[in-house]
Design a protein around this motif. Structure first.
Motif, PDB file in Angstrom:
ATOM      1  N   LEU A   1      73.237 -13.785  83.646  1.00 20.11           N
ATOM      2  CA  LEU A   1      73.591 -13.821  85.598  1.00 20.11           C
ATOM      3  C   LEU A   1      74.561 -13.385  85.650  1.00 20.11           C
ATOM      4  O   LEU A   1      75.893 -13.813  85.371  1.00 20.11           O
ATOM      5  CB  LEU A   1      72.596 -14.552  86.014  1.00 20.11           C
TER       6      LEU A   1
ATOM      7  N   THR B   1      64.741 -23.999  79.069  1.00 21.87           N
ATOM      8  CA  THR B   1      66.204 -22.714  79.767  1.00 21.87           C
ATOM      9  C   THR B   1      67.193 -22.699  79.937  1.00 21.87           C
ATOM     10  O   THR B   1      67.794 -24.163  80.111  1.00 21.87           O
ATOM     11  CB  THR B   1      64.765 -22.363  81.075  1.00 21.87           C
TER      12      THR B   1
ATOM     13  N   GLN C   1      62.039 -17.150  80.582  1.00 16.96           N
ATOM     14  CA  GLN C   1      63.099 -16.966  79.052  1.00 16.96           C
ATOM     15  C   GLN C   1      63.441 -18.369  78.798  1.00 16.96           C
ATOM     16  O   GLN C   1      64.243 -18.864  79.272  1.00 16.96           O
ATOM     17  CB  GLN C   1      63.345 -15.899  79.427  1.00 16.96           C
TER      18      GLN C   1
ATOM     19  N   GLY D   1      66.680 -13.113  74.686  1.00 11.15           N
ATOM     20  CA  GLY D   1      66.674 -13.886  76.407  1.00 11.15           C
ATOM     21  C   GLY D   1      66.309 -11.867  77.676  1.00 11.15           C
ATOM     22  O   GLY D   1      65.822 -10.769  76.637  1.00 11.15           O
ATOM     23  N   GLN D   2      67.596 -12.829  78.078  1.00 12.66           N
ATOM     24  CA  GLN D   2      67.245 -11.436  79.472  1.00 12.66           C
ATOM     25  C   GLN D   2      68.726 -11.522  79.860  1.00 12.66           C
ATOM     26  O   GLN D   2      68.910 -12.579  80.843  1.00 12.66           O
ATOM     27  CB  GLN D   2      65.861 -11.062  80.433  1.00 12.66           C
ATOM     28  N   ASP D   3      69.819 -10.759  79.986  1.00  7.09           N
ATOM     29  CA  ASP D   3      70.683  -9.958  80.872  1.00  7.09           C
ATOM     30  C   ASP D   3      70.009  -9.565  82.138  1.00  7.09           C
ATOM     31  O   ASP D   3      69.147  -8.283  81.862  1.00  7.09           O
ATOM     32  CB  ASP D   3      71.127  -9.550  80.021  1.00  7.09           C
TER      33      ASP D   3
ATOM     34  N   TYR E   1      69.213 -17.005  79.925  1.00  9.47           N
ATOM     35  CA  TYR E   1      69.084 -15.403  80.556  1.00  9.47           C
ATOM     36  C   TYR E   1      70.978 -15.687  81.135  1.00  9.47           C
ATOM     37  O   TYR E   1      71.073 -16.848  80.922  1.00  9.47           O
ATOM     38  CB  TYR E   1      68.929 -16.425  81.890  1.00  9.47           C
TER      39      TYR E   1
ATOM     40  N   VAL F   1      70.430 -21.203  81.272  1.00 13.98           N
ATOM     41  CA  VAL F   1      71.182 -20.526  81.767  1.00 13.98           C
ATOM     42  C   VAL F   1      72.721 -19.960  82.165  1.00 13.98           C
ATOM     43  O   VAL F   1      73.520 -20.678  82.286  1.00 13.98           O
ATOM     44  CB  VAL F   1      70.264 -20.113  83.444  1.00 13.98           C
TER      45      VAL F   1
END
Length: 217
Positions: A27, A115, A22, A140-142, A25, A117
């Motif tokens: 995290l 990317t 993605q 994106g992505q959590d 992110y 993060v």
């Protein structure tokens, strides 16, 4: 209140393998070992030949600013196909309104080659009302690294002992988890101590009691 569903870490890694990286992110979560393992996996996936000054940028609370992040994200990789930007120690819930607006716009405009993060501390819970958090989820992505189910932790404990040439039965592994804690990061030093202490090939409950630290839980 319903209990949060545990993260399926194997599924998370398979999704990365099947669908690729993605652009951004987030995290967070209490299981520090898995959080750090996945951050390292993202970095290796993005930079398979290792980092260099052009491909890897790391920002923290001391050197973070919107401008610094923009520069890092927009910096072209030189010796690699991708760049990897890592931000630590910056609580996204506490970002001011002006900076939050700028960062929200940045999330929608991260280059294909980059990317980004954000790695948060264990106590962080994203404020879903904030535009920045919504933008990260949109573009994106959590990932919430939750405490793992006991069956998963026991399997992991047995693999860790096997790496030291020791066998630990399922019941003894369950006892270790109940005795020293459920989080992997706090179990690692206990496993190391027990493996070094245990005289036989099979770890016993007596070995655990002899050297392991008892969790305050």
């Amino acid at each position: 209140m319903a209990k949060k569903e545990s993260l399926d870490y194997g599924k998370l890694k398979k999704t990365l393998q099947d669908e690729g990286l993605q652009r951004v992110y987030l995290l967070y979560g209490p299981e520090e070992y898995l959080r750090e393992d996945f951050a390292a996996l993202l970095k290796r996936t993005c930079l398979p030949n290792g980092e260099d000054d052009f491909s890897y940028k790391r920002l923290n609370q001391e050197n973070f600013s919107v401008r610094a992040l923009e520069d890092a994200v927009e910096s072209l990789p030189f010796l690699t196909e991708r760049s990897f930007v890592e931000v630590r120690g910056v609580d996204l819930n506490r970002v001011g309104e002006s900076d939050g607006e700028k960062l929200t716009k940045l999330m929608a405009d991260i280059p294909d080659y980059c990317t980004l993060v954000f790695v948060q501390e264990a106590g962080f819970e994203p404020d879903g009302r904030k535009k920045l958090i919504k933008a990260i989820k949109k573009y994106g992505q959590d990932v919430n690294f939750t405490e793992q189910p006991q069956t998963s932790i026991v399997k992991w404990v047995r693999r860790r002992f096997a790496a030291y040439g020791k066998d630990i039965g399922p019941e003894t592994a369950v006892f270790l988890v109940s005795y020293s804690g459920h989080f992997m990061q706090q179990l690692i030093p206990e496993i190391e101590k027990i493996a070094a202490y245990a005289p036989g090939e099979t770890v016993t409950e007596a070995d655990v009691r002899a050297v392991a630290s008892k969790s305050a839980e």
